[in-house]
Design an enzyme around this catalytic site. Structure first.
Site, PDB file in Angstrom:
ATOM      1  CG  ASP A 119     -15.288-107.646   7.667  1.00 15.51           C
ATOM      2  OD1 ASP A 119     -14.618-106.796   8.623  1.00 15.51           O
ATOM      3  OD2 ASP A 119     -16.239-108.023   7.730  1.00 15.51           O
ATOM      4  CG  ASP A 130     -16.865-104.682  12.024  1.00 16.18           C
ATOM      5  OD1 ASP A 130     -16.205-104.955  10.694  1.00 16.18           O
ATOM      6  OD2 ASP A 130     -17.659-105.515  12.171  1.00 16.18           O
ATOM      7  CG  HIS A 199     -22.935-105.851  13.586  1.00 17.80           C
ATOM      8  ND1 HIS A 199     -21.762-105.431  14.319  1.00 17.80           N
ATOM      9  CD2 HIS A 199     -22.353-105.884  12.454  1.00 17.80           C
ATOM     10  CE1 HIS A 199     -20.670-105.500  13.679  1.00 17.80           C
ATOM     11  NE2 HIS A 199     -21.066-105.795  12.600  1.00 17.80           N
ATOM     12  CG  HIS A 207     -22.460-109.307  15.495  1.00 18.08           C
ATOM     13  ND1 HIS A 207     -23.365-109.189  14.562  1.00 18.08           N
ATOM     14  CD2 HIS A 207     -21.122-109.281  15.345  1.00 18.08           C
ATOM     15  CE1 HIS A 207     -22.512-109.512  13.619  1.00 18.08           C
ATOM     16  NE2 HIS A 207     -21.403-109.478  13.829  1.00 18.08           N
ATOM     17  CD  GLU A 234     -21.353-106.329   8.204  1.00 17.69           C
ATOM     18  OE1 GLU A 234     -20.396-106.575   7.745  1.00 17.69           O
ATOM     19  OE2 GLU A 234     -21.544-106.530   9.208  1.00 17.69           O
ATOM     20  CD  GLU A 341     -18.444-104.069   8.740  1.00 22.97           C
ATOM     21  OE1 GLU A 341     -19.022-104.336   9.985  1.00 22.97           O
ATOM     22  OE2 GLU A 341     -17.625-104.736   8.252  1.00 22.97           O
TER      23      GLU A 341
END
Length: 360
Positions: A119, A130, A199, A207, A234, A341
């Site tokens: 990640d 992300d 998120h 976030h 994710e 994700e």
């Protein structure tokens, strides 16, 4: 720059957006934003292509992360807070689901039996990409990995303007938990990890306030996706209890986005905070980066800025609420967890899965 995968917004009530002239005009006004997230996404694809080529049993995780991060810095043309790495490289193994990266001195080696979640993030002017995938070598884990990849894709398909976040969670769980995996002669249902979430993402804020659940009933029913938002969708699956707790030595830290001004007594804390503000701002960082010769950015600190004997100051910054520690998140020892994700943009006309690649 390549455009990501285009999907329609999930709700039929939003289909007018594809043809409305007014909506398309709003979409055109956001080209500047799209060019930033598309650049970050293209860098992410190229870095992960490199990472996949070195990711073999026998590699030390500290070497894996260092090589990946150096490639990331090189390809994004790192320029401090203007563009660079968005957060430390997670390489969490097996029952550890997230927020593990090796600290210096950690000799952990990737083995044939491991299930590793990779990640990592790229940012261009604070616009964060992300995206994550799962690595395994033994085919016995394939069903676990397929469950999570399919669940993430289902969550992406279910997303769209005006969609309730709770409905996305229900869709994800249904797909995830329809899979079973046989590991060492034992059949296990794949469970969605109920206290992990996708998120919303804001500028320099990984976030940004909204969580996308991955189980039914995971959040308040009134919260919806809105035009212009960016989300990390994710999902995490587990052969354990499907619930994580904080455990093990901490490596990830981040300055609180809304952090109050706190008068600091210790000189060492003031110095470390000044270094963090200049080098990372409100983006996440790890201990390995503080200990680099450049203190985390050759652009910001060409003469070097390695932080030494900083742990007391770091603990103090955490204790007063300026810095938030993010320890590894672990399910039950002996179980296996997987993650996929993507970053998606709620464009006025459609949703764009900007981080989609040929690999996942």
């Amino acid at each position: 720059l390549p455009v990501g995968e285009i999907q329609p917004h999930a709700l039929a009530s939003q289909s007018y957006r594809e043809t409305s002239e007014e909506v398309r005009a709003r979409d055109r006004m956001l080209e500047d934003l799209y060019s930033k997230v598309r650049l970050g996404s293209e860098v992410h694809r190229q870095v992960r292509n490199f990472a996949q080529s070195i990711c073999k049993p026998g590699i030390e995780l500290v070497d894996f992360c260092t090589q990946l991060e150096n490639k990331n810095r090189e390809l994004v043309a790192e320029r401090g807070l203007e563009q660079g790495i968005a957060f430390p490289t997670g390489c969490s193994l097996n029952h550890v689901a997230a927020h593990y990266t090796p600290n210096n001195g950690d000799k952990t080696v990737l083995s044939y039996d491991d299930v590793m979640k990779v990640d990592f993030g790229v940012h261009v002017e604070g616009r964060i990409i992300d995206s994550a995938w799962t690595v395994s070598f033994d085919p016995k884990y394939d069903n676990l990995i397929n469950a999570v990849r399919d669940a993430t894709d289902a969550g992406i398909r279910a997303s769209g303007i005006d969609v309730r976040l709770c409905d996305i969670g229900e869709e994800i769980q249904e797909v995830m938990e329809s899979f079973e995996v046989e590991i060492n002669g034992k059949m296990e249902q794949v469970k969605a990890i109920r206290n992990l979430n996708g998120h919303s993402i804001g500028p320099y804020q990984i976030h940004a306030g909204k969580s996308v659940p991955i189980v039914k009933g995971g959040c308040e029913e009134s919260i919806k996706m809105e035009e212009g938002e960016i989300y990390a969708i994710e999902t995490f699956g587990s052969t354990g209890r499907g619930y994580v707790i904080e455990d093990m030595e901490c490596s990830h830290y981040m300055k609180r986005f809304d952090c109050p001004h706190v008068p600091l007594r210790m000189q060492s804390s003031k110095r470390l905070l000044s270094h963090i503000n200049k080098t990372f701002g409100t983006l996440a960082f790890c201990r390995r980066w503080l200990e680099r010769e450049d203190g985390g950015s050759a652009f910001v600190h060409p003469a070097g800025a390695k932080q030494e004997k900083y742990m007391g100051a770091l603990k103090n910054l955490c204790d007063v609420g300026i810095i938030q520690p993010y320890p590894p998140l672990c399910d039950t020892k002996g179980c296996y967890t997987a993650q996929y994700e993507h970053t998606i943009v709620m464009r006025p006309t459609c949703k764009e899965v900007v981080s989609r690649g040929d690999d996942y």
